[in-house]
Write a protein that holds these residues in place. Structure first.
Motif, PDB file in Angstrom:
ATOM      1  N   CYS A   1       0.785  -1.383  -0.081  1.00  0.00           N
ATOM      2  CA  CYS A   1      -0.008   0.049   0.085  1.00  0.00           C
ATOM      3  C   CYS A   1       0.797   1.399   0.046  1.00  0.00           C
ATOM      4  N   ILE A   2       0.440   2.134  -0.542  1.00  0.00           N
ATOM      5  CA  ILE A   2       1.128   3.542  -0.523  1.00  0.00           C
ATOM      6  C   ILE A   2       1.310   4.162   0.716  1.00  0.00           C
ATOM      7  N   LYS A   3       2.029   4.894   1.098  1.00  0.00           N
ATOM      8  CA  LYS A   3       2.140   5.740   2.449  1.00  0.00           C
ATOM      9  C   LYS A   3       0.896   6.905   2.307  1.00  0.00           C
ATOM     10  N   VAL A   4       0.075   6.984   3.225  1.00  0.00           N
ATOM     11  CA  VAL A   4      -0.756   7.958   3.030  1.00  0.00           C
ATOM     12  C   VAL A   4      -0.344   9.252   3.819  1.00  0.00           C
TER      13      VAL A   4
ATOM     14  N   VAL B   1     -15.883   8.408   1.732  1.00  0.00           N
ATOM     15  CA  VAL B   1     -15.409   9.681   2.341  1.00  0.00           C
ATOM     16  C   VAL B   1     -14.820   9.162   3.937  1.00  0.00           C
ATOM     17  N   LYS B   2     -15.872   8.661   4.563  1.00  0.00           N
ATOM     18  CA  LYS B   2     -15.470   8.515   5.947  1.00  0.00           C
ATOM     19  C   LYS B   2     -14.248   7.433   6.123  1.00  0.00           C
ATOM     20  N   ARG B   3     -14.299   6.469   5.353  1.00  0.00           N
ATOM     21  CA  ARG B   3     -13.121   5.498   5.328  1.00  0.00           C
ATOM     22  C   ARG B   3     -11.874   6.047   4.992  1.00  0.00           C
ATOM     23  N   LEU B   4     -11.864   6.933   3.900  1.00  0.00           N
ATOM     24  CA  LEU B   4     -10.538   7.481   3.284  1.00  0.00           C
ATOM     25  C   LEU B   4      -9.927   8.685   4.276  1.00  0.00           C
ATOM     26  N   ASP B   5     -11.048   9.352   5.024  1.00  0.00           N
ATOM     27  CA  ASP B   5     -10.600  10.383   6.029  1.00  0.00           C
ATOM     28  C   ASP B   5      -9.995   9.803   7.192  1.00  0.00           C
ATOM     29  N   HIS B   6     -10.647   8.740   7.494  1.00  0.00           N
ATOM     30  CA  HIS B   6      -9.976   8.109   8.749  1.00  0.00           C
ATOM     31  C   HIS B   6      -8.614   7.289   8.378  1.00  0.00           C
ATOM     32  N   LEU B   7      -8.133   7.039   7.076  1.00  0.00           N
ATOM     33  CA  LEU B   7      -7.031   6.689   6.794  1.00  0.00           C
ATOM     34  C   LEU B   7      -5.964   7.971   6.669  1.00  0.00           C
ATOM     35  N   GLY B   8      -6.442   9.015   6.526  1.00  0.00           N
ATOM     36  CA  GLY B   8      -5.587  10.116   6.416  1.00  0.00           C
ATOM     37  C   GLY B   8      -5.285  10.812   5.161  1.00  0.00           C
ATOM     38  N   PHE B   9      -6.332  10.557   4.078  1.00  0.00           N
ATOM     39  CA  PHE B   9      -6.569  11.203   3.060  1.00  0.00           C
ATOM     40  C   PHE B   9      -7.347  12.499   3.061  1.00  0.00           C
ATOM     41  N   THR B  10      -6.972  13.607   2.149  1.00  0.00           N
ATOM     42  CA  THR B  10      -7.701  14.746   1.881  1.00  0.00           C
ATOM     43  C   THR B  10      -8.892  14.264   1.105  1.00  0.00           C
ATOM     44  N   VAL B  11     -10.119  14.466   1.536  1.00  0.00           N
ATOM     45  CA  VAL B  11     -11.282  13.976   0.585  1.00  0.00           C
ATOM     46  C   VAL B  11     -12.087  15.014   0.163  1.00  0.00           C
ATOM     47  N   VAL B  12     -12.354  15.245  -1.202  1.00  0.00           N
ATOM     48  CA  VAL B  12     -13.330  16.034  -1.842  1.00  0.00           C
ATOM     49  C   VAL B  12     -14.425  15.402  -2.007  1.00  0.00           C
TER      50      VAL B  12
ATOM     51  N   ALA C   1     -13.203  -2.979  -1.291  1.00  0.00           N
ATOM     52  CA  ALA C   1     -12.606  -2.967  -2.617  1.00  0.00           C
ATOM     53  C   ALA C   1     -12.184  -1.575  -3.046  1.00  0.00           C
ATOM     54  N   MET C   2     -12.947  -0.692  -2.837  1.00  0.00           N
ATOM     55  CA  MET C   2     -12.752   0.957  -3.393  1.00  0.00           C
ATOM     56  C   MET C   2     -11.689   1.195  -2.451  1.00  0.00           C
ATOM     57  N   GLU C   3     -11.378   1.169  -1.271  1.00  0.00           N
ATOM     58  CA  GLU C   3      -9.931   1.359  -0.363  1.00  0.00           C
ATOM     59  C   GLU C   3      -8.815   0.850  -1.254  1.00  0.00           C
ATOM     60  N   ASP C   4      -9.023  -0.455  -1.319  1.00  0.00           N
ATOM     61  CA  ASP C   4      -7.699  -1.149  -2.107  1.00  0.00           C
ATOM     62  C   ASP C   4      -7.686  -0.410  -3.384  1.00  0.00           C
ATOM     63  N   ALA C   5      -8.652  -0.578  -4.097  1.00  0.00           N
ATOM     64  CA  ALA C   5      -8.179   0.582  -5.543  1.00  0.00           C
ATOM     65  C   ALA C   5      -7.457   1.916  -5.168  1.00  0.00           C
ATOM     66  N   VAL C   6      -7.879   2.539  -4.236  1.00  0.00           N
ATOM     67  CA  VAL C   6      -7.151   3.742  -3.928  1.00  0.00           C
ATOM     68  C   VAL C   6      -5.848   3.653  -3.340  1.00  0.00           C
ATOM     69  N   THR C   7      -5.583   2.584  -2.450  1.00  0.00           N
ATOM     70  CA  THR C   7      -4.309   2.364  -1.718  1.00  0.00           C
ATOM     71  C   THR C   7      -3.238   1.575  -2.283  1.00  0.00           C
ATOM     72  N   ASN C   8      -3.687   0.622  -2.943  1.00  0.00           N
ATOM     73  CA  ASN C   8      -2.870  -0.527  -3.414  1.00  0.00           C
ATOM     74  C   ASN C   8      -1.758   0.034  -4.327  1.00  0.00           C
ATOM     75  N   VAL C   9      -0.600  -0.426  -4.376  1.00  0.00           N
ATOM     76  CA  VAL C   9       0.260   0.098  -5.223  1.00  0.00           C
ATOM     77  C   VAL C   9       0.013  -0.327  -6.587  1.00  0.00           C
ATOM     78  N   SER C  10      -0.388  -1.436  -6.475  1.00  0.00           N
ATOM     79  CA  SER C  10      -0.780  -2.171  -7.780  1.00  0.00           C
ATOM     80  C   SER C  10      -2.230  -2.774  -7.696  1.00  0.00           C
ATOM     81  N   PRO C  11      -3.272  -1.714  -7.998  1.00  0.00           N
ATOM     82  CA  PRO C  11      -4.564  -2.266  -7.853  1.00  0.00           C
ATOM     83  C   PRO C  11      -5.047  -3.093  -9.043  1.00  0.00           C
TER      84      PRO C  11
END
Length: 371
Positions: A61-64, A83-94, A311-321
């Motif tokens: 996974c990428i470094k968030v 949105v909630k999941r990615l905010d919890h992981l440390g992303f800036t979410v629009v 699945a969406m989280e993996d697609a966002v964070t996986n180095v090779s989705p």
């Protein structure tokens, strides 16, 4: 005689899985007794296990670190939860919301104390709205976007003869052209970040169902759009992933009471606008069954969207989705449509048609169809 055939067909349609399950149980002893068949089955299961284990162990996974992710359709459903999941992981979410004053939008504003969630009004059918969100992102988040998640979509049902050209265009404006507009607008920022585009389609973008041409055509279109985009973006180091949820409609805003009322109004327009010949051929009973079947289908959906968000989280964070994430839903033991997608390359189209006809086609009452 006709009524008996209709009853038999309906029974088989509603109990297809149970019948298949009993057939498998019946032949299992014979399969086990044939050494080569049993060996092949065991080998296949072991290989599946090895592939699953390899995926898990090799995942990186990428470094968030506050990277920007833009998501459409965040008022409810998958987008809202992501949105909630990615905010919890440390992303800036629009978070793009059709109504930025809706209950869902206000919940997102209050959700994060980090200040990383930006709720912005977004109507993917309007060029001006898309220009505004692009400007907002550039001003508040910079000129790099790590991920764009095209999630906004509208559900629709209705036979082709009843569905109006206006309805075909209306749904395509959101589900198809909305995705294309938003993607084209953010591609420069995504290329700058060597990020990724994640398009949420549907199992109905891989398998055709009766009374779903309006919706299914748009999802098939985005499958093709995504495949072309993935190949074009390879040279820039940009990934393109497709998330294909199965039966989750009753758990998201797709089949909420508000959406169902809107759908009922659209179906009333279909009936009122149909010719006498079409009405006579299909009949009111058949037409009403399409809507009632949709309402009932909502009750069979998976009770949680968690696996889709995973699945969406993996697609966002996986180095090779993955290229595709086909996610099983349904509150039943299997998601029939997803499994048909998996085996469709191995069965003739005529067999697939027969299964789908048994499962989904509403019978025309004997008194109709004689126009």
């Amino acid at each position: 005689m006709v009524n008996m055939e209709m009853k038999l067909k309906t029974f088989i349609a509603f109990h297809s899985f149970e019948i298949a399950y009993l057939c498998v149980l019946a032949v299992l002893p014979f399969i086990a007794s044939i050494k080569i068949v049993a060996t092949l089955l065991i080998t296949f299961m072991v290989l599946c296990g090895i592939v699953a284990l390899y995926r898990k162990l090799s995942k990186r996974c990428i470094k968030v670190d506050g990277q920007t992710v833009v998501i459409s359709g965040c008022d409810t459903g998958f987008g809202h939860a992501l949105v909630k999941r990615l905010d919890h992981l440390g992303f800036t979410v629009v978070a793009g919301c059709l109504d930025d004053q809706s209950d869902g939008a206000n919940i997102l504003r209050e959700w994060s104390q980090s200040g990383r969630i930006h709720v912005v009004q977004l109507d993917v059918t309007k060029e001006e709205s898309i220009k505004n969100i692009v400007k907002y992102v550039e001003k508040n988040c910079g000129k790099k976007v790590w991920a764009l998640v095209n999630n906004a979509a509208v559900n629709f049902v209705g036979d082709i003869e009843f569905s109006t050209m206006e309805q075909f265009r209306m749904i395509a404006e959101v589900n198809q052209f909305g995705v294309i507009r938003l993607t084209k607008s953010f591609l420069p920022a995504i290329r700058n970040a060597k990020g990724r585009v994640i398009n949420v389609t549907s199992a109905k973008g891989r398998i055709c169902l009766p009374s779903n041409a309006v919706y299914g055509a748009t999802k098939y279109a985005i499958e093709a759009f995504s495949d072309c985009l993935r190949l074009e973006m390879k040279k820039f180091g940009v990934n393109v992933a497709i998330v294909e949820p199965g039966d989750f409609g009753g758990t998201t805003g797709m089949l909420s009471s508000k959406t169902l009322q809107w759908l009922k109004n659209e179906m009333d327009k279909m009936w009122n606008g149909a010719s006498k010949e079409v009405k006579s051929s299909y009949g009111q009973e058949y037409f009403d069954a399409i809507y009632s079947g949709t309402v009932e289908a909502a009750k069979e959906a998976a009770k949680s969207t968690g696996v889709v968000i995973d699945a969406m989280e993996d697609a966002v964070t996986n180095v090779s989705p993955r290229i595709r994430y086909l996610v099983d839903g349904s509150c039943k033991m299997i998601d029939l449509n997803n499994w048909l997608i998996r085996i469709r390359s191995y069965i003739p189209d005529v067999v697939l048609d027969y299964i789908l006809d048994l499962k989904y086609n509403k019978p025309i009452p004997p008194t109709q169809g004689k126009a």
